[in-house]
Design an enzyme around this catalytic site. Structure first.
Site, mmCIF file in Angstrom:
data_model
loop_
_atom_site.group_PDB
_atom_site.id
_atom_site.type_symbol
_atom_site.label_atom_id
_atom_site.label_comp_id
_atom_site.label_asym_id
_atom_site.label_seq_id
_atom_site.Cartn_x
_atom_site.Cartn_y
_atom_site.Cartn_z
ATOM 1 C CB CYS A 168 -0.919 -0.111 1.286
ATOM 2 S SG CYS A 168 -2.338 -1.615 1.256
ATOM 3 C CG HIS A 227 -3.519 3.305 1.670
ATOM 4 N ND1 HIS A 227 -3.515 2.822 0.131
ATOM 5 C CD2 HIS A 227 -3.953 2.160 2.314
ATOM 6 C CE1 HIS A 227 -4.113 1.290 0.309
ATOM 7 N NE2 HIS A 227 -3.706 0.745 1.696
ATOM 8 C CG ASN A 240 -6.647 -1.303 0.264
ATOM 9 O OD1 ASN A 240 -5.720 -0.696 -1.033
ATOM 10 N ND2 ASN A 240 -6.125 -1.370 0.950
HETATM 11 N N1 COA Z 1 -19.372 -8.433 7.609
HETATM 12 C C1 COA Z 1 -19.364 -9.399 9.256
HETATM 13 N N2 COA Z 1 -18.719 -9.336 9.361
HETATM 14 C C2 COA Z 1 -17.635 -9.512 9.940
HETATM 15 C C3 COA Z 1 -17.226 -9.681 8.756
HETATM 16 C C4 COA Z 1 -17.946 -9.291 7.474
HETATM 17 N N3 COA Z 1 -17.811 -8.953 6.326
HETATM 18 N N4 COA Z 1 -15.967 -9.589 8.718
HETATM 19 C C5 COA Z 1 -15.374 -9.375 9.598
HETATM 20 N N5 COA Z 1 -16.830 -10.256 10.350
HETATM 21 C C6 COA Z 1 -16.848 -10.486 11.894
HETATM 22 C C7 COA Z 1 -15.521 -10.830 12.507
HETATM 23 O O1 COA Z 1 -15.698 -12.650 11.997
HETATM 24 C C8 COA Z 1 -15.593 -10.571 13.955
HETATM 25 O O2 COA Z 1 -16.131 -11.628 14.022
HETATM 26 P P1 COA Z 1 -15.902 -12.271 16.009
HETATM 27 O O3 COA Z 1 -15.579 -11.380 16.589
HETATM 28 O O4 COA Z 1 -17.440 -13.211 16.049
HETATM 29 O O5 COA Z 1 -14.566 -13.389 15.516
HETATM 30 C C9 COA Z 1 -16.116 -9.202 13.511
HETATM 31 O O6 COA Z 1 -16.753 -8.892 12.407
HETATM 32 C C10 COA Z 1 -15.617 -8.496 14.358
HETATM 33 O O7 COA Z 1 -14.106 -8.306 14.036
HETATM 34 P P2 COA Z 1 -13.258 -7.351 14.084
HETATM 35 O O8 COA Z 1 -11.679 -8.211 13.719
HETATM 36 O O9 COA Z 1 -13.235 -6.689 15.145
HETATM 37 O O10 COA Z 1 -13.694 -5.935 13.039
HETATM 38 P P3 COA Z 1 -12.799 -4.698 13.003
HETATM 39 O O11 COA Z 1 -13.357 -4.002 13.719
HETATM 40 O O12 COA Z 1 -11.412 -4.746 12.999
HETATM 41 O O13 COA Z 1 -13.020 -4.651 10.919
HETATM 42 C C11 COA Z 1 -11.754 -4.335 9.379
HETATM 43 C C12 COA Z 1 -12.032 -5.848 10.286
HETATM 44 C C13 COA Z 1 -10.891 -6.095 8.356
HETATM 45 C C14 COA Z 1 -12.456 -3.994 8.731
HETATM 46 C C15 COA Z 1 -10.110 -3.561 10.621
HETATM 47 O O14 COA Z 1 -9.917 -5.571 11.290
HETATM 48 C C16 COA Z 1 -9.751 -3.128 8.930
HETATM 49 O O15 COA Z 1 -9.881 -2.333 8.424
HETATM 50 N N6 COA Z 1 -8.272 -3.638 9.388
HETATM 51 C C17 COA Z 1 -6.837 -3.167 8.613
HETATM 52 C C18 COA Z 1 -7.535 -3.595 7.036
HETATM 53 C C19 COA Z 1 -6.177 -2.613 6.373
HETATM 54 O O16 COA Z 1 -5.772 -1.142 6.860
HETATM 55 N N7 COA Z 1 -5.575 -3.736 5.323
HETATM 56 C C20 COA Z 1 -4.612 -2.452 3.946
HETATM 57 C C21 COA Z 1 -3.548 -2.150 5.058
HETATM 58 S S1 COA Z 1 -2.919 -1.698 4.501
#
Ligand code: COA
Length: 332
Positions: free
Chosen positions: A116, A257, A287
């Site tokens: 990224c 980003h 993204n």
């Molecule tokens: N729909 C519904 N539920 C979902 C889901 C989806 N698409 N994806 C994940 N979940 C669930 C998970 O399984 C978890 O359930 P559990 O608690 O029963 O295991 C719950 O939602 C919460 O997950 P959590 O990891 O706490 O969510 P979050 O608030 O951290 O959001 C992301 C998840 C992936 C959106 C977030 O972690 C994120 O954006 N991470 C960084 C991504 C990023 O920037 N990547 C590139 C770097 S350049």
């Protein structure tokens, strides 16, 4: 420190996103997820998907858009740098394929892998080649076909990414009040296991087992990446402002980003910027890895929102870990 001969300025821009759209309703139809969860946790509504072709097609279309929009002669391009983590093949470099597709007969080039942060790393190299007086026209393209490495049965990752490409042309200017002013770049390999594609390289060359184990898909520990990305992008952006004695009033736009709207908002808050000073288009594209920052620049420029003399902080954080923050003054 040796004074640069020239300032490196962006003189032309172009972009390409494929027509096919995966909206949140599509993911509701194939996975246990919902529109409200995706929007509230990420800010994403739609992503573009390239159904046929590869990253070199995305990149070439973005370059051709730039060439057409700014009447650039492809034979005058000296260097092509492609930031990507989804090259058409491990080799030859996607830059070679793009060179042929756009008819840049006199150019040399290479690919740069920094996930990224790839566009900002490539932009830095491109600017150095121009500032030194060595080259006059360097084409920097951020391009990724993320759909080629995404597991569409994994709801944790597949809702986040899309395909796209965007290009900028860098040229020298004697006016040092515009163009690249300052930057902070970094990597930290201790983050290597938080976001990666394990298979397909020299560590795990493709075998039936690597395919069965889904090692050719992007893997992400979302929570871990989220935590470091929020802090990393906010800290480096703030540090660059401090280093250049800039206040929030001085900044026309933060160009972040586009990984997650919550990471973008946290960065803007740390910099003291109001929402109207933050470029955002994550809702339309998700993204697109190396393409997000130049896609924002092109759209805001073409909408007439980005003007000559505007001071911009471009910031990214990604796999590696890698990070970058770049201060430029818009020149066209
Ligand atoms: N729909 C519904 N539920 C979902 C889901 C989806 N698409 N994806 C994940 N979940 C669930 C998970 O399984 C978890 O359930 P559990 O608690 O029963 O295991 C719950 O939602 C919460 O997950 P959590 O990891 O706490 O969510 P979050 O608030 O951290 O959001 C992301 C998840 C992936 C959106 C977030 O972690 C994120 O954006 N991470 C960084 C991504 C990023 O920037 N990547 C590139 C770097 S350049």
């Amino acid at each position: 420190m040796k004074e640069n001969k020239y300032s490196a300025i962006i003189t032309a821009v172009g972009m390409y996103v494929p027509e096919k759209i995966y909206d949140n309703a599509y993911f509701e139809s194939i996975l246990d997820t919902n529109d409200q969860w995706i929007i509230s946790r990420t800010g994403i509504k739609e992503r573009r998907i390239l159904e046929t072709g590869a990253t070199s097609d995305l990149a070439s279309n973005a370059a051709l858009d730039l060439i057409k929009a700014h009447d650039v002669d492809p034979e005058e391009i000296d260097v092509i740098i492609i930031a990507t983590v989804t090259p058409d093949m491990l080799f030859p470099a996607t830059a070679c394929l793009v060179q042929e597709k756009i008819g840049a007969k006199k150019a040399w080039g290479f690919d740069l892998s920094a996930a990224c942060s790839g566009f900002l790393f490539a932009f830095q190299i491109g600017c150095s080649l121009v500032e030194s007086g060595q080259y006059n026209k360097v084409l920097v393209i951020g391009a990724d076909k993320m759909s080629s490495i995404i597991d569409y049965t994994d709801r944790n990752t597949c809702i986040l990414f899309g395909d796209g490409a965007s290009a900028v042309l860098i040229e020298p200017s004697e006016d040092k009040s515009v163009g690249l002013q300052d930057y902070i770049l970094g990597v930290d390999g201790s983050g290597k296991n938080a976001l990666y594609m394990k298979g397909g390289g020299s560590l795990y060359p493709p075998t039936h087992k690597t395919i069965d184990d889904k090692m050719h898909y992007l893997y992400q520990d979302g929570k871990a990446v989220f935590k470091v990305a929020v802090k990393g992008m906010a800290d480096v952006s703030y540090e660059l402002m401090q280093k250049n004695n800039m206040s929030a009033e001085d900044v026309a736009f933060l160009v972040p980003h586009q990984a997650n709207l919550r990471i973008i908002n946290a960065t803007a808050e740390r910099m003291g910027l109001s929402k109207d000073k933050v470029m955002v288009n994550i809702e339309k594209y998700g993204n697109t890895t190396a393409a997000t920052i130049p896609l924002c620049l092109v759209e805001y420029y073409r909408d007439g929102k980005l003007k000559k003399g505007d001071k911009l902080i471009l910031s990214a954080f990604g796999a590696g870990y890698t990070w970058a923050s770049t201060y430029i003054v818009w020149a066209i």
